[in-house]
Design a protein around this motif. Structure first.
Motif, PDB file in Angstrom:
ATOM      1  N   ARG A  32       0.883  -1.206  -0.004  1.00  0.00           N
ATOM      2  CA  ARG A  32       0.118   0.136  -0.068  1.00  0.00           C
ATOM      3  C   ARG A  32       0.846   1.207   0.078  1.00  0.00           C
ATOM      4  N   ARG A  36       0.783   4.089  -2.530  1.00  0.00           N
ATOM      5  CA  ARG A  36       0.726   5.728  -2.307  1.00  0.00           C
ATOM      6  C   ARG A  36       1.634   6.473  -3.007  1.00  0.00           C
ATOM      7  N   TRP A  67     -15.576  12.994  -1.981  1.00  0.00           N
ATOM      8  CA  TRP A  67     -15.893  11.644  -2.815  1.00  0.00           C
ATOM      9  C   TRP A  67     -17.303  11.351  -2.958  1.00  0.00           C
ATOM     10  N   ILE A  69     -19.743   7.879  -2.707  1.00  0.00           N
ATOM     11  CA  ILE A  69     -19.569   6.599  -2.577  1.00  0.00           C
ATOM     12  C   ILE A  69     -20.750   6.093  -3.056  1.00  0.00           C
ATOM     13  N   LYS A 238      -7.754   3.082  -9.193  1.00  0.00           N
ATOM     14  CA  LYS A 238      -7.713   1.600  -8.353  1.00  0.00           C
ATOM     15  C   LYS A 238      -8.806   0.678  -8.441  1.00  0.00           C
ATOM     16  N   LYS A 244     -13.925  -2.426  -4.262  1.00  0.00           N
ATOM     17  CA  LYS A 244     -14.279  -1.176  -4.358  1.00  0.00           C
ATOM     18  C   LYS A 244     -13.410  -0.613  -5.813  1.00  0.00           C
ATOM     19  N   LYS A 266     -18.548   1.164  -4.430  1.00  0.00           N
ATOM     20  CA  LYS A 266     -18.377   0.278  -3.342  1.00  0.00           C
ATOM     21  C   LYS A 266     -19.268  -1.028  -3.474  1.00  0.00           C
ATOM     22  N   GLY A 281     -23.809   5.964   6.701  1.00  0.00           N
ATOM     23  CA  GLY A 281     -22.971   6.994   6.078  1.00  0.00           C
ATOM     24  C   GLY A 281     -21.696   6.423   5.257  1.00  0.00           C
ATOM     25  N   GLU A 282     -21.573   5.221   4.996  1.00  0.00           N
ATOM     26  CA  GLU A 282     -20.397   4.757   4.325  1.00  0.00           C
ATOM     27  C   GLU A 282     -20.698   4.618   3.003  1.00  0.00           C
ATOM     28  N   ILE A 283     -21.895   4.876   2.551  1.00  0.00           N
ATOM     29  CA  ILE A 283     -22.402   4.898   1.157  1.00  0.00           C
ATOM     30  C   ILE A 283     -23.159   6.070   0.837  1.00  0.00           C
ATOM     31  N   TYR A 573     -14.091  13.641   2.857  1.00  0.00           N
ATOM     32  CA  TYR A 573     -13.037  12.918   2.579  1.00  0.00           C
ATOM     33  C   TYR A 573     -12.018  13.764   1.844  1.00  0.00           C
ATOM     34  N   LYS A 574     -10.890  13.501   1.935  1.00  0.00           N
ATOM     35  CA  LYS A 574      -9.792  14.636   1.290  1.00  0.00           C
ATOM     36  C   LYS A 574      -9.220  13.769   0.020  1.00  0.00           C
TER      37      LYS A 574
END
Lengths: 574, 321
Positions: A32, A36, A67, A69, A238, A244, A266, A281-283, A573-574
């Motif tokens: 990872r 990155r 973002w 999702i 990715k 995802k 996702k 809140g994950e989607i 998210y950034k």
């Protein structure tokens, strides 16, 4: 041997296992880290290009960043627009949203007219046989290379290459005799004969960059399933297997840049888990919810504070039906088929099983579209009339066993349906009940899709419960023309009607849409009278969208997340 | 071992090929909208491309030959070498199972010992009841209940409902990332673990009870050894043999069980791959997964044999060649 040493060895073994696991985890972690670093290098090089090449177009409302999702229930097998076959490929990179690849033309989201995208202009010749596209001067792929006629030609030739796994697409392109490059920016598609779908086929073709995809060995192209490169507003970032797929904004995009920095698709197969992820809140975008979930949550004030529940239509919605195999003795007579429709209270089924989310439909075209004749009402629920029709057709209970018969054959048939969906199974059971009240015995056969499919094409079945997906510009030839009965054609009910055949043949070279609409209205009427299917219902799209997304508009073609944005204070998210 | 393995592959090969349907018509389906003639050609062409036009025995021998060289062929659905697909997924399944495996053993062995020592007392009975209640809850139900109650704001938002990491896991530092990953593993591991206790704990308990009544234990006690030494060194070591036997069968069974758990929790492991391959008739993937499953199975048996030798000095491999 020391009595403690065996236990000691066992402990060593356990310890070793733990060490191996931790080692594995740390290897993944260092992978990872490399990724990155790669990402960082990519961003740096991209921002350099962007500086040299300031983007065009107005910015529109809203803040940049964050973002989206987006939930998808299954993973696409491939993101290659030529070898890929599933709908998720079209959502993620393909022509539904033109995120990564772009097409020469695109459908206007509100008018449903074809408009230039990569093309600056297009022209269809008088006789309808030649279509010329002029590509914009300022469009380039995400790596900075200009889009030219060579790329379009390359894409066409790849699709037609017999060694490429693209037969499903090539079928549509058989209408073209050849494709000629006029100059760097101009390309001409020449058809064998005029065909109204030719413009769409050529225009809605994802253009691949030749310098990236060029191949010597066709297998090399077939095996290329990921790392898509195109000219669209997003670039591929990715793909975490079965978890995802991430797209990042193309900072170098030639047109209007979207506000969202990333779209994360996702993959969650389990409906309940997807709903929970949305609640947590994950989607942000749950595109296809079950009607049961939708009805429950769209009444919950707490939920509505956090999310919008959208119910909307688009021309691609599927219609459900039961196809009567006309090779079978039961369904040869039109009166029987009409009766079969009248015996079922479809509205009641929609209200009880589909939670009221659905509308009756009477034909094969998108119900609210122009090709559907809106003066035709679906046959009403009228069991008395249905029974009369059955009597007229000669199906009466002569031996008093409660089941109608004719020439010694009892009216007992099998309905096959695809197993695995509780909703389908409930519907089929309810329909069985309606028929038994009219002296018809319907047995149910729930089959796995592969077996179902084979039976369907062997045409040994009696009746099949299925659905067809919708299209924007319909060509009913493949499903309804009598030439499509034999072999593995899609006319699996063996519908043959001379007038319908004539209309379908005549409609193909008719480029004038008004005339074609008239023809299709007549065809709709024939289908309605003949009832080769029990046209059941269409279902609206039901989506949940997190309220942090703004500028969410419902278009005639559905939702377009490219135009959404998240205000600064709600960004996560950034 | 080798003949067993060949037997396994032959069975799977026969079953998968005899099942109706083929991968190509499935891929395009009625929604594929190919016209009648093109479709026939398309299927023929595809079969040729993937070598499925040859007679079945020839196909099997070819497959065996390639597999011997560790070439599992290409997946029809994914257009990728099967080996690559498995390489991505096997570590995840193994990780899940090894964690669950270690947990089952570390929990149920002490439980079993405790129950034997407190034979017919409150601890023993309550353990039996709890363990059997757990054993009889189906995994599908437990998984859905966990997701429904512990993964959303409606009840308790303690755990994530799906996947292996959060959306922004890629931007985390190592320790938060590790924490995030472990947090995602909690529920799947619980689901994999809880049914394993019953059988193992009962076996340990039964073995211990036999040994605790044995003469040598009485002797040991009479020698004045402490209770801990008597139970740990004498009784326990002698009752470990059945536990090892179970180990050989438990590991493969758990890998089978992970098919369900991976589907429920959207975990990208072998189980999900296998399930999708079966429904899409992706022959090469089915064969590869089954073969690897078979190898793991046999390896479990081998491991058990080796563990016998460690645990019981009476068993040895010497002189058996």
């Amino acid at each position: 041997m020391n009595s403690g040493s065996g236990l000691f060895k066992f402990l060593i073994f356990v310890l070793l296992v733990i060490v191996v696991v931790i080692q594995g985890l740390s290897i993944m972690q260092s992978d990872r880290l490399c990724e990155r670093l790669d990402g960082l290098i990519k961003t740096v090089s991209e921002s350099q290009i962007a500086m040299a090449n300031p983007s065009r177009g107005d910015d529109g409302p809203g803040d940049e960043g964050d973002w989206l999702i987006w939930h998808i229930p299954a993973e696409p097998a491939s993101l290659n627009p030529i070898t890929g076959r599933d709908v998720y490929e079209r959502w993620i990179t393909g022509y539904y949203h033109n995120h990564v690849y772009e097409t020469l033309l695109e459908y206007n989201w509100d008018t449903l007219e074809l408009e230039p995208l990569l093309a600056e202009s297009y022209e269809v010749s008088e006789d309808g046989k030649e279509i010329t596209f002029v590509i914009r001067d300022n469009v380039h792929f995400s790596d900075g290379v200009k889009v030219t006629a060579d790329d379009v030609l390359f894409t066409y030739e790849t699709i037609m290459n017999p060694s490429i796994d693209s037969a499903h697409l090539a079928n549509y392109f058989q209408e073209f005799k050849e494709v000629v490059k006029i100059d760097e920016r101009t390309i001409k598609f020449i058809c064998h004969k005029p065909y109204f779908l030719a413009l769409e086929t050529a225009g809605i073709m994802s253009v691949l960059p030749k310098h990236v995809y060029d191949f010597n060995d066709p297998m090399q192209f077939n095996d290329r399933y990921t790392n898509p490169v195109g000219s669209g507003p997003f670039v591929f970032e990715k793909w975490d297997t079965a978890q995802k797929i991430v797209l990042a904004r193309n900072e170098n995009y030639w047109g209007k840049k979207p506000k969202l920095k990333k779209i994360v698709f996702k993959i969650i197969k389990n409906d309940l888990a997807a709903l929970q992820a949305f609640l947590a809140g994950e989607i942000d975008f749950y595109k296809r919810t079950a009607s049961e979930q939708f009805v429950k949550y769209s009444k919950d004030p707490e939920f509505l504070e956090k999310a919008s529940c959208l119910e909307y239509w688009d021309p691609r919605v599927a219609y459900g039906y039961i196809g009567w195999n006309q090779k079978k003795v039961y369904f040869k007579d039109r009166r029987v088929r009409q009766a079969m429709t009248m015996l079922v209270n479809k509205q009641e089924l929609i209200d009880t099983i589909y939670d009221g989310k659905g509308e009756l439909t009477s034909g094969h075209c998108y119900k609210f579209g122009k090709f559907s004749d809106k003066t035709i009402e679906p046959w009403p629920y009228d069991p008395e009339k249905g029974k009369e029709l059955l009597d007229e057709a000669g199906w009466v209970d002569t031996d008093g066993d409660g089941i109608r018969d004719k020439d010694g054959v009892p009216f007992r048939f099998k309905l096959m349906a695809v197993s695995g969906s509780p909703v389908t199974e409930r519907t089929a059971r309810a329909i069985k009940d309606y028929y038994s009240r009219a002296g018809i015995e319907m047995e149910l056969d729930f089959l796995e899709w592969s077996i179902f499919e084979q039976k369907l094409y062997d045409k040994k079945h009696d009746a099949a419960f299925l659905a067809w997906g919708g299209v924007i510009t319909p060509d009913a030839f493949q499903v309804w023309h009598s030439s499509q009965i034999e072999g593995r054609g899609s006319n699996h009910v063996s519908f043959a009607n001379a007038e319908a055949d004539k209309i379908l043949e005549d409609a193909r070279p008719t480029l004038d849409e008004k005339k074609r609409i008239k023809m299709y209205h007549r065809f709709h009427r024939i289908l309605h009278e003949e009832q080769p299917y029990l046209f059941f219902r269409v279902r609206p799209r039901l989506s949940f969208i997190d309220k942090r997304c703004e500028n969410v508009k419902v278009h005639k073609l559905g939702l377009d997340p490219k135009e959404w944005y998240v205000p600064k204070e709600k960004q996560k998210y950034k | 071992m080798i003949p067993t393995l060949i037997g396994i592959t032959l069975m799977i090969f026969a079953i998968s090929r005899l099942a109706p349907g083929d991968p190509f018509s499935l891929q395009s389906g009625p929604g594929g909208q190919l016209d009648a003639k093109t479709f026939g050609n398309y299927v023929e062409q595809q079969k040729k491309l993937h070598g499925l036009d040859k007679p079945l025995p020839v196909q099997y021998v070819l497959w065996l030959k390639n597999t011997a060289m560790l070439d599992f062929g290409d997946s029809i659905k994914h257009h990728r070498p099967v080996f690559e697909l498995i390489k991505e997924r096997l570590p995840i399944t193994l990780m899940l199972n090894v964690i669950a495996f270690v947990l089952i053993y570390t929990i149920s062995i002490p439980l079993g010992v405790l129950a034997a020592v407190r034979h017919k007392k409150f601890v023993d009975t309550s353990m039996s009841v709890i363990v059997f209640v757990l054993w009889s809850i189906p995994v599908m139900l437990a998984g859905q209940l966990f997701i429904g109650y512990f993964c959303g704001p409606t009840f308790k938002n303690w755990f994530p409902p799906a996947g292996l990491s959060s959306n922004d896991a890629d931007t985390m530092a190592f320790l938060p990332w590790l924490g995030n990953r472990l947090w995602h593993l909690v529920l799947p591991v619980i689901c994999l673990t809880y049914r394993g206790f019953a059988y193992l704990a009962k076996q340990v308990r039964a073995g211990m009870l036999d040994n605790l009544r044995a003469d040598y234990v009485r002797t040991a006690r009479a020698k004045g050894l402490s209770n801990l030494v008597v139970i740990g060194r004498h009784a326990f070591r002698n009752s470990i043999i059945p536990v090892i036997t179970i180990m050989a069968t438990l590991l493969p069974a758990m890998i089978g069980g992970s098919i369900i758990i991976e589907s429920i929790f959207s975990i990208p492991g072998m189980g999900r791959l296998a399930f999708e391959a079966v429904t899409t008739r992706d022959y090469n993937v089915i064969m590869a997964v089954a073969t690897i499953g078979g190898v793991l199975n046999l390896m479990g048996l081998l491991l058990a044999d080796i563990a016998y030798a460690i645990a019981d000095p009476r068993v040895s491999f010497e002189g058996k060649l």
